[in-house]
Design an enzyme around this catalytic site. Structure first.
Site, PDB file in Angstrom:
ATOM      1  CB  SER A 188      -0.943  -0.031   1.155  1.00  0.00           C
ATOM      2  OG  SER A 188      -2.014  -1.012   0.944  1.00  0.00           O
ATOM      3  CB  SER A 216      -0.983  -6.592  -5.821  1.00  0.00           C
ATOM      4  OG  SER A 216      -1.103  -5.912  -7.125  1.00  0.00           O
ATOM      5  CG  ASN A 272      -6.295 -10.647  -2.789  1.00  0.00           C
ATOM      6  OD1 ASN A 272      -7.198 -10.731  -2.145  1.00  0.00           O
ATOM      7  ND2 ASN A 272      -5.828 -11.120  -3.845  1.00  0.00           N
ATOM      8  CE1 TYR A 273      -0.514  -9.687   0.760  1.00  0.00           C
ATOM      9  CE2 TYR A 273      -1.049 -10.251  -1.777  1.00  0.00           C
ATOM     10  CZ  TYR A 273      -0.726 -10.644  -0.426  1.00  0.00           C
ATOM     11  OH  TYR A 273      -0.581 -11.905  -0.161  1.00  0.00           O
ATOM     12  CG  LEU A 274      -2.470  -2.409  -4.182  1.00  0.00           C
ATOM     13  CD1 LEU A 274      -2.592  -2.083  -5.585  1.00  0.00           C
ATOM     14  CD2 LEU A 274      -1.153  -1.823  -3.236  1.00  0.00           C
TER      15      LEU A 274
END
Length: 586
Positions: A416, A540, A543-545
């Protein structure tokens, strides 16, 4: 009964620019103590894959040049291979070996005695039959397509929703995956194995005691019906390839999923507040007199700097030889005092999650390099790099550093924060929308590279790029013609000097500008495709940002949110779209 689809976030314990009316909030505080706890859950259960339909009598299988009638079980598994005949997978030795081994398990004793060599098997008629079926589906009439659409909608309305605590919630994957051949990612050693048909006897149903329990198909029964209100899955079963448990869950757009997402990103924001202290501590620990503390500190440095997964212990030979940070072996690292003009370079080469190769050359701090030399001293290639560390020890230490901290929180935080920094560096308000989207995708790609989210280039990549280049060339010709017409109109206007000729010039100018914008859009698209052909941006992004970064960026720079998130993704991140202001900072 009517249901409201309204997302109301729980008031956070830390600063957030969201105003919440507690009077209408559906959540309860107990949901946030030790996970989600529902009081009532009712659903209809899963939709099973349709039974196998035998091939028509005119579609034949040949062995060693001779027609051979297969038993129903063997024929079904043969069709799985036939459907993939043109795919690269069926040329791989591991895939072919695993398929043939599992296929023989489905054969009769007579078939086993005759079918001994996969290379002598001819699946071509089967393959052509399925290609023809695919073409027939594409050529269906509007009426036929509408009929299928209406049937799918009927199934969705019956099985695609559940009731949880008086709220109607969408279910994500209510259809059980049909049997087929396991592909895996990367060079997975189990590719080609048979994914067996899931039956009611394999299924565990989860619902509340006082609900109307799902009924299994006639003549069958469920493996188990349980009432666990501390989990949010509705159905579970164990798949046969890797023995992992599969779930039917709520749709990502559900309120509970939204809560979990929100909590995940807030945890990463908490890490941001104390990450400098944690980094200072593990740097200090590089000098510890205790080897276990040094190893733990270097591993944490890798997890932080390279977004490596911690890695989980597994039984010997249970799955592919994949590793994470804690399970790295000496053979996975090569140390270079100097490389490519940089000092203290560590060269990583190992199989990570899903058998995706992780290869990276990274300059590290001198003390990290010296510690790695120490860790590798007098060890064989197959020895553990961190022989005094495992995931349990690391996780316990992370909990001591910050409540709730895991290796994944570092991954979410670094992903992020990287997106935030890249967007700030790459985009300006003066760019047009296509250029801004290109910058966004480049920022996203930086995250995907950090997280090692790779993919094989699509099979149609070269062809699609050729088609795009053809469009670009045609647009350039169109632009040249438009510029010639503008030049001619200007010359005509100089002679005539009337209102009509002036309007003609303005019209030609607008035409040139419009075509230039269209050309730029195509060229940006070509650049974007080329740069991202081997990078998977979706993992990403979903799930990750922190989605609030993307939403705020869109609002600040005037980019339509639908250019970044599709309809399904906008449903998943509805909470972020409602919450994020244009000045949001991760």
């Amino acid at each position: 009964m009517t249901f409201e689809f309204v997302w109301i976030p729980k008031p956070p314990a830390f600063s957030l620019s969201a105003t919440v009316s507690v009077e209408y909030a559906w959540w309860e505080e107990e949901r946030y103590t030790d996970g989600v706890k529902w009081k009532f859950l009712e659903h209809k259960g899963p939709v099973f894959a349709p039974p196998y339909e035998p091939l028509p009598s005119n579609v034949k299988f040949y062995y060693d040049g001779k027609y051979m009638k297969l038993s129903p079980g063997a024929e079904e598994v043969a069709t799985f291979f036939a459907k993939m005949l043109d795919h690269e997978y069926t040329t791989k030795d591991v895939f072919r070996k695993n398929f043939f081994k599992d296929w023989r398990k489905e054969m009769t004793s007579e078939e086993k005695s005759k079918l001994t060599d996969l290379n002598k098997c001819d699946f071509s008629e089967m393959s052509e039959y399925f290609k023809a079926q695919s073409e027939a589906r594409k050529a269906m009439t509007k009426e036929e397509k509408l009929k299928i659409k209406m049937e799918n909608e009927r199934i969705l309305q019956e099985y695609g929703f559940c009731v949880m605590d008086n709220h109607k919630e969408r279910i994500a994957n209510f259809r059980i995956e049909p049997p087929g051949l396991f592909r895996g990612r990367g060079d997975h050693p189990k590719m080609g194995m048979l994914k067996r048909r899931i039956r009611p006897e394999d299924i565990i149903i989860n619902c509340s005691k006082d609900s109307k329990h799902p009924k299994p198909p006639p003549g069958t029964k469920w493996k188990e019906v349980r009432h666990d209100n501390k989990v949010t899955w509705l159905v579970s079963w164990t798949e046969n390839i890797q023995g992992s448990i599969k779930y039917i869950m709520l749709n990502p757009s559900s309120r509970i999923k939204g809560e979990k997402d929100w909590q995940k990103y807030e945890m990463a924001r908490r890490l941001k507040k104390c990450v400098d202290r944690i980094r200072a501590q593990y740097r200090e620990d590089w000098k510890s007199k205790e080897m276990r503390i040094r190893q733990r500190a270097v591993a944490l440095y890798f997890i932080d700097k390279l977004a490596l997964r911690a890695g989980n212990e597994k039984e010997e030979g249970e799955t592919a030889d994949t590793v994470g940070c804690c399970s790295l072996r000496v053979e996975h690292l090569t140390l270079h005092q100097e490389m490519d003009g940089q000092e203290y370079v560590v060269e990583f080469d190992f199989l990570g999650k899903d058998s995706i190769r992780y290869y990276n050359k990274v300059p590290v701090e001198k003390r990290v390099f010296k510690n790695l030399q120490l860790f590798m001293e007098d060890k064989e290639p197959e020895d553990d790099l961190f022989d005094r560390l495992n995931t349990s020890i690391l996780n316990k230490h992370l909990q001591e550093l910050m409540d709730g901290l895991t290796a994944k929180v570092f991954r979410t935080y670094n992903a992020s924060i990287t997106l935030q920094q890249q967007l700030n560096e790459l985009t300006t308000s003066e760019d047009n929308v296509p250029a801004k989207i290109l910058s966004y995708n480049r920022a996203n790609r930086a995250v995907a590279i950090l997280c090692n989210h790779q993919r094989a280039p699509p099979k149609t990549f070269e062809k699609s790029m050729q088609n795009l280049q053809t469009k670009i060339d045609a647009k350039k010709e169109q632009l040249a013609d438009a510029k010639r017409e503008l030049k001619s109109a200007k010359a005509d206007a100089k002679v005539r000097r009337d209102e009509k000729s002036k309007k003609a010039v303005e019209s030609k100018k607008k035409a040139v500008q419009r075509i230039e914008e269209q050309l730029m859009k195509l060229e940006v698209q070509a650049t974007d495709r080329e740069e991202n052909k081997q990078i998977a941006l979706g993992t990403s992004k979903l799930n990750y940002l922190d989605p609030r970064i993307s939403v705020a960026w869109c609002k600040k720079l005037g980019v339509p949110i639908e250019k970044i998130y599709n309809k399904t993704q906008r449903e998943k991140f509805a909470w972020a779209i409602d919450m994020a202001e244009k000045d949001y900072e991760f």
